[in-house]
Motif scaffolding. Structure first.
Motif, PDB file in Angstrom:
ATOM      1  N   ILE A 205       0.833  -1.204   0.000  1.00  0.00           N
ATOM      2  CA  ILE A 205       0.000   0.000   0.000  1.00  0.00           C
ATOM      3  C   ILE A 205       0.863   1.248   0.000  1.00  0.00           C
ATOM      4  CG2 ILE A 205      -1.774   1.283   1.241  1.00  0.00           C
ATOM      5  CD1 ILE A 205      -2.621  -1.420   2.504  1.00  0.00           C
ATOM      6  N   CYS A 206       1.856   1.292   0.884  1.00  0.00           N
ATOM      7  CA  CYS A 206       2.705   2.483   0.981  1.00  0.00           C
ATOM      8  C   CYS A 206       3.459   2.737  -0.312  1.00  0.00           C
ATOM      9  CB  CYS A 206       3.681   2.343   2.148  1.00  0.00           C
ATOM     10  SG  CYS A 206       2.893   2.433   3.777  1.00  0.00           S
ATOM     11  N   ASN A 207       3.957   1.692  -0.942  1.00  0.00           N
ATOM     12  CA  ASN A 207       4.649   1.864  -2.216  1.00  0.00           C
ATOM     13  C   ASN A 207       3.701   2.350  -3.304  1.00  0.00           C
ATOM     14  OD1 ASN A 207       7.085   1.139  -1.140  1.00  0.00           O
ATOM     15  ND2 ASN A 207       7.343  -0.729  -2.334  1.00  0.00           N
ATOM     16  N   ALA A 208       2.479   1.847  -3.300  1.00  0.00           N
ATOM     17  CA  ALA A 208       1.493   2.267  -4.299  1.00  0.00           C
ATOM     18  C   ALA A 208       1.165   3.752  -4.148  1.00  0.00           C
ATOM     19  CB  ALA A 208       0.222   1.431  -4.164  1.00  0.00           C
ATOM     20  N   VAL A 209       0.936   4.178  -2.915  1.00  0.00           N
ATOM     21  CA  VAL A 209       0.620   5.585  -2.672  1.00  0.00           C
ATOM     22  C   VAL A 209       1.801   6.471  -3.063  1.00  0.00           C
ATOM     23  CG1 VAL A 209       0.002   7.263  -0.905  1.00  0.00           C
ATOM     24  CG2 VAL A 209      -1.037   5.003  -0.856  1.00  0.00           C
ATOM     25  N   TYR A 210       3.004   6.006  -2.754  1.00  0.00           N
ATOM     26  CA  TYR A 210       4.207   6.775  -3.098  1.00  0.00           C
ATOM     27  C   TYR A 210       4.348   6.913  -4.615  1.00  0.00           C
ATOM     28  CZ  TYR A 210       9.020   8.466  -2.791  1.00  0.00           C
ATOM     29  OH  TYR A 210      10.160   9.228  -2.890  1.00  0.00           O
ATOM     30  N   VAL A 211       4.183   5.808  -5.335  1.00  0.00           N
ATOM     31  CA  VAL A 211       4.305   5.835  -6.800  1.00  0.00           C
ATOM     32  C   VAL A 211       3.251   6.748  -7.411  1.00  0.00           C
ATOM     33  CG1 VAL A 211       3.961   4.422  -8.878  1.00  0.00           C
ATOM     34  CG2 VAL A 211       5.456   3.609  -7.048  1.00  0.00           C
ATOM     35  N   HIS A 212       2.050   6.685  -6.901  1.00  0.00           N
ATOM     36  CA  HIS A 212       0.956   7.535  -7.383  1.00  0.00           C
ATOM     37  C   HIS A 212       1.336   9.010  -7.262  1.00  0.00           C
ATOM     38  CE1 HIS A 212      -3.231   9.303  -6.764  1.00  0.00           C
ATOM     39  NE2 HIS A 212      -3.352   8.715  -7.931  1.00  0.00           N
ATOM     40  N   GLY A 213       1.802   9.412  -6.077  1.00  0.00           N
ATOM     41  CA  GLY A 213       2.184  10.802  -5.874  1.00  0.00           C
ATOM     42  C   GLY A 213       3.428  11.198  -6.638  1.00  0.00           C
ATOM     43  N   LYS A 214       4.398  10.297  -6.689  1.00  0.00           N
ATOM     44  CA  LYS A 214       5.647  10.591  -7.392  1.00  0.00           C
ATOM     45  C   LYS A 214       5.412  10.791  -8.886  1.00  0.00           C
ATOM     46  CE  LYS A 214      10.207  10.897  -7.414  1.00  0.00           C
ATOM     47  NZ  LYS A 214      10.929  11.963  -6.669  1.00  0.00           N
ATOM     48  N   THR A 215       4.489  10.047  -9.432  1.00  0.00           N
ATOM     49  CA  THR A 215       4.170  10.192 -10.849  1.00  0.00           C
ATOM     50  C   THR A 215       3.641  11.592 -11.145  1.00  0.00           C
ATOM     51  OG1 THR A 215       3.651   7.820 -10.982  1.00  0.00           O
ATOM     52  CG2 THR A 215       2.871   9.216 -12.775  1.00  0.00           C
ATOM     53  N   ALA A 216       2.785  12.097 -10.276  1.00  0.00           N
ATOM     54  CA  ALA A 216       2.278  13.462 -10.458  1.00  0.00           C
ATOM     55  C   ALA A 216       3.411  14.476 -10.375  1.00  0.00           C
ATOM     56  CB  ALA A 216       1.210  13.760  -9.413  1.00  0.00           C
ATOM     57  N   GLU A 217       4.337  14.262  -9.468  1.00  0.00           N
ATOM     58  CA  GLU A 217       5.481  15.171  -9.346  1.00  0.00           C
ATOM     59  C   GLU A 217       6.338  15.165 -10.606  1.00  0.00           C
ATOM     60  OE1 GLU A 217       6.153  14.821  -4.488  1.00  0.00           O
ATOM     61  OE2 GLU A 217       7.661  14.064  -5.874  1.00  0.00           O
ATOM     62  N   LEU A 218       6.625  13.979 -11.106  1.00  0.00           N
ATOM     63  CA  LEU A 218       7.476  13.875 -12.296  1.00  0.00           C
ATOM     64  C   LEU A 218       6.794  14.475 -13.522  1.00  0.00           C
ATOM     65  CD1 LEU A 218       8.972  10.280 -11.861  1.00  0.00           C
ATOM     66  CD2 LEU A 218      10.058  12.463 -11.353  1.00  0.00           C
ATOM     67  N   LEU A 219       5.486  14.309 -13.624  1.00  0.00           N
ATOM     68  CA  LEU A 219       4.750  14.899 -14.745  1.00  0.00           C
ATOM     69  C   LEU A 219       4.889  16.416 -14.756  1.00  0.00           C
ATOM     70  CD1 LEU A 219       1.436  12.842 -14.845  1.00  0.00           C
ATOM     71  CD2 LEU A 219       2.908  13.289 -16.808  1.00  0.00           C
ATOM     72  N   VAL A 220       4.742  17.025 -13.590  1.00  0.00           N
ATOM     73  CA  VAL A 220       4.833  18.487 -13.513  1.00  0.00           C
ATOM     74  C   VAL A 220       6.263  18.956 -13.742  1.00  0.00           C
ATOM     75  CG1 VAL A 220       4.577  20.464 -11.950  1.00  0.00           C
ATOM     76  CG2 VAL A 220       2.801  18.709 -12.049  1.00  0.00           C
ATOM     77  N   GLN A 221       7.243  18.198 -13.264  1.00  0.00           N
ATOM     78  CA  GLN A 221       8.639  18.551 -13.502  1.00  0.00           C
ATOM     79  C   GLN A 221       8.996  18.457 -14.979  1.00  0.00           C
ATOM     80  OE1 GLN A 221      11.386  16.321 -11.020  1.00  0.00           O
ATOM     81  NE2 GLN A 221       9.996  16.455  -9.275  1.00  0.00           N
ATOM     82  N   ALA A 222       8.415  17.483 -15.662  1.00  0.00           N
ATOM     83  CA  ALA A 222       8.828  17.189 -17.028  1.00  0.00           C
ATOM     84  C   ALA A 222       8.138  18.055 -18.077  1.00  0.00           C
ATOM     85  CB  ALA A 222       8.587  15.714 -17.336  1.00  0.00           C
ATOM     86  N   LYS A 223       6.799  18.115 -18.036  1.00  0.00           N
ATOM     87  CA  LYS A 223       6.131  18.751 -19.179  1.00  0.00           C
ATOM     88  C   LYS A 223       4.751  19.324 -18.891  1.00  0.00           C
ATOM     89  CE  LYS A 223       4.529  14.201 -20.826  1.00  0.00           C
ATOM     90  NZ  LYS A 223       4.479  13.281 -21.964  1.00  0.00           N
ATOM     91  N   HIS A 224       4.256  19.196 -17.682  1.00  0.00           N
ATOM     92  CA  HIS A 224       2.899  19.637 -17.393  1.00  0.00           C
ATOM     93  C   HIS A 224       2.878  20.721 -16.321  1.00  0.00           C
ATOM     94  CE1 HIS A 224       0.477  16.701 -19.682  1.00  0.00           C
ATOM     95  NE2 HIS A 224       1.487  15.880 -19.483  1.00  0.00           N
ATOM     96  N   THR A 225       1.715  21.303 -16.123  1.00  0.00           N
ATOM     97  CA  THR A 225       1.463  22.176 -14.981  1.00  0.00           C
ATOM     98  C   THR A 225       0.511  21.451 -14.045  1.00  0.00           C
ATOM     99  OG1 THR A 225      -0.515  23.252 -15.866  1.00  0.00           O
ATOM    100  CG2 THR A 225       1.628  24.161 -16.534  1.00  0.00           C
ATOM    101  N   HIS A 226       0.299  22.036 -12.859  1.00  0.00           N
ATOM    102  CA  HIS A 226      -0.653  21.446 -11.934  1.00  0.00           C
ATOM    103  C   HIS A 226      -2.073  21.465 -12.480  1.00  0.00           C
ATOM    104  CE1 HIS A 226       2.450  22.731  -8.763  1.00  0.00           C
ATOM    105  NE2 HIS A 226       2.491  21.425  -8.835  1.00  0.00           N
ATOM    106  N   LEU A 227      -2.338  22.324 -13.453  1.00  0.00           N
ATOM    107  CA  LEU A 227      -3.698  22.487 -13.965  1.00  0.00           C
ATOM    108  C   LEU A 227      -4.074  21.453 -15.013  1.00  0.00           C
ATOM    109  CD1 LEU A 227      -3.828  26.390 -14.367  1.00  0.00           C
ATOM    110  CD2 LEU A 227      -4.745  25.022 -12.493  1.00  0.00           C
TER     111      LEU A 227
END
Length: 511
Positions: A465-487
């Motif tokens: 569970i903890c790894n799943a939650v971490y991966v879920h959040g980390k993916t959002a972080e990497l998306l914003v760092q790479a090419k997206h905005t929070h919106l």
């Protein structure tokens, strides 16, 4: 890394002094040295620094920090806010050492105008005003000084331990330092992971001051930050001779004519997260849509009534290693029947979304289950399950989720910023990843799929569970760092970026 309350931190300090043999002034010296070292990494010696000192140990830390910075030729002014006679105990000792080292201080009392004229000219303001013992409404002059600090838009504000005015345990905030950086001492405090208090911390780092782990373990409950180190330590690996059957045979039950996308998001994310075989039980009316959407799953079309499950679910549950239920299934009588049926099966289950709505009527069944049960409510769903308001849930996230998990023998994933995973034994794990991009429809459905997939691949439920939650959040972080905005991040963007996150976490690829 443990998370502690104010009371626990006081007990840790007392244990370290009384049982282990550290002196109080030694702990203060260690704290000041560690924080000064960190500050010197953050700023250069050309910056004009003001250290604002209050009463108590937080103020004492300020004297040590100032002494160290001055010894390295930093330009430091210490402003002592309380009258001199208010400085007592080891803070007074630190003050005397500071003076005997050849340094002067400025007293705020009777010099208010001079202070007000100088404050906007500092490049860095170090907040040592109020420590973890603060409760209730701030008194003068602290309230006014904090307002003036927050009005200094140019200065970088660094808080020591916690931002002054914030309760260490969280809760409502009337007036508090808005820090750019908080250097917290030895262990993060609970309020750093609940809102609104967390919003005042800025970036947070932990300064280890040498307290032995036995003191922390002896004096605090088992609340942990689930860091990347733990993710990597417990991440599953596949042997070369593995096959689809050993990587998990899972089922997701959900969907309806009005909400076909939710179950498809869960299914796609489960497949992206490594599920070996996946069957999706859906209303027959959306079977053509789902089957055309992705080809990798197997399908179990179910009888419907007005586009929703009619309650009939003739499935051999023994074939599956784990089941997730709820995304998009609706709140009809047919859905309620299916949830009750699944609860009585001898298989690990993940309960989310509309299944949580139906679960309110069936809570006694949870206590009778002897297999893994995972609930993934957001604050609104948690409020429904407990009969509390959303505000009451948010103000008491740690204790409520722990009580519920222990009472019903479940793993409870209380979603939101700093998602908390509570185990049936009462241990709690806080997820540090994620951002505002996840505040969008479909994000929770994706997490359900990742949890299902990881549950079938990890050796322990909690780490899955903890790894799943971490991966879920980390993916959002990497998306914003790479090419997206929070919106602009979509739920489907998160699914497609899961492979990138897995590579980064396995050190096989950098961002």
């Amino acid at each position: 890394m443990r998370i502690v309350t104010a009371a626990e931190m006081y007990d840790i300090d007392a244990y370290t002094v009384q049982k282990i043999g550290f002196s109080e002034d030694m702990l203060m010296e260690n704290a000041g040295q560690a924080i000064a070292s960190r500050v010197m990494k953050e700023i250069n010696d050309h910056k004009k620094i003001s250290i604002l000192v209050g009463v108590g140990n937080n103020g004492g830390d300020g004297f040590v920090i100032g002494r160290i910075l001055k010894s390295f030729d930093f330009q430091v002014d210490i402003w002592v806010i309380p009258p001199k006679e208010k400085i007592k105990g080891i803070a007074k000792q630190a003050f005397e050492v500071y003076k005997r080292s050849g340094y002067d201080v400025h007293f705020y009392s009777q010099n208010e105008q001079h202070f007000n004229s100088l404050l906007p000219n500092y490049d860095v303001i170090i907040d040592c005003l109020l420590g973890i013992g603060v409760k209730g409404t701030l008194r003068s002059p602290y309230k006014e000084i904090i307002k003036k600090v927050n009005a200094c838009k140019v200065a970088r504000v660094i808080s020591v331990d916690i931002p002054s005015g914030v309760s260490a345990d969280g809760g409502e905030v009337n007036e508090a330092i808005q820090a750019d950086l908080t250097v917290t001492i030895q262990a993060p405090k609970m309020g750093a992971y609940t809102y609104p208090s967390a919003s005042f911390y800025g970036e947070m780092i932990v300064a280890d001051i040498g307290i032995p782990p036995i003191a922390i373990e002896h004096c605090s409950q088992e609340r942990f930050v689930w860091t990347e180190k733990f993710v990597q330590k417990h991440f599953p690996t596949r042997p070369p001779n593995s096959h689809k059957g050993v990587n998990g045979k899972g089922m997701i039950i959900g969907g309806s004519q009005s909400m076909p996308g939710a179950v498809m998001l869960s299914a796609k994310s489960a497949l992206r997260s490594g599920a070996g075989l996946l069957t999706v039980a859906i209303p027959d009316v959306i079977h053509p849509v789902a089957a055309a959407h992705f080809l990798e799953a197997m399908y179990f079309p179910c009888p419907t009534e007005q586009g929703y499950f009619n309650g009939s679910l003739d499935i051999d549950f023994a074939r599956f290693d784990a089941i997730a239920i709820g995304p998009g299934m609706g709140r009809t009588q047919g859905g309620e029947v299916i949830v009750k049926n699944v609860l009585q099966q001898q298989v690990p289950i993940v309960i989310d979304a509309d299944a949580l709505y139906h679960l309110k009527k069936m809570l006694p069944l949870l206590k009778n289950r002897d297999l893994v049960t995972i609930l993934t409510p957001h604050p609104g769903e948690m409020a429904h399950l407990t009969g509390l308001s959303i505000q009451e849930v948010e103000q008491n996230r740690f204790e409520l989720s722990k009580q519920f998990a222990m009472e019903y023998g479940v793993y409870l994933v209380l979603k939101g910023p700093f998602t908390i995973v509570s185990t049936p034994e009462g241990k709690q794990y806080v997820n540090p990843t994620g951002n505002q991009a996840l505040a969008k429809g479909g994000s929770g459905d994706i997490l359900t799929g990742i949890i299902l997939a990881f549950l079938m691949q990890h050796g322990k439920t909690q780490t899955a569970i903890c790894n799943a939650v971490y991966v879920h959040g980390k993916t959002a972080e990497l998306l914003v760092q790479a090419k997206h905005t929070h919106l602009d991040v979509l739920a489907t963007d998160i699914i497609e970026y899961i492979p990138k996150t897995l590579k980064v976490l396995q050190h096989k690829e950098s961002l």
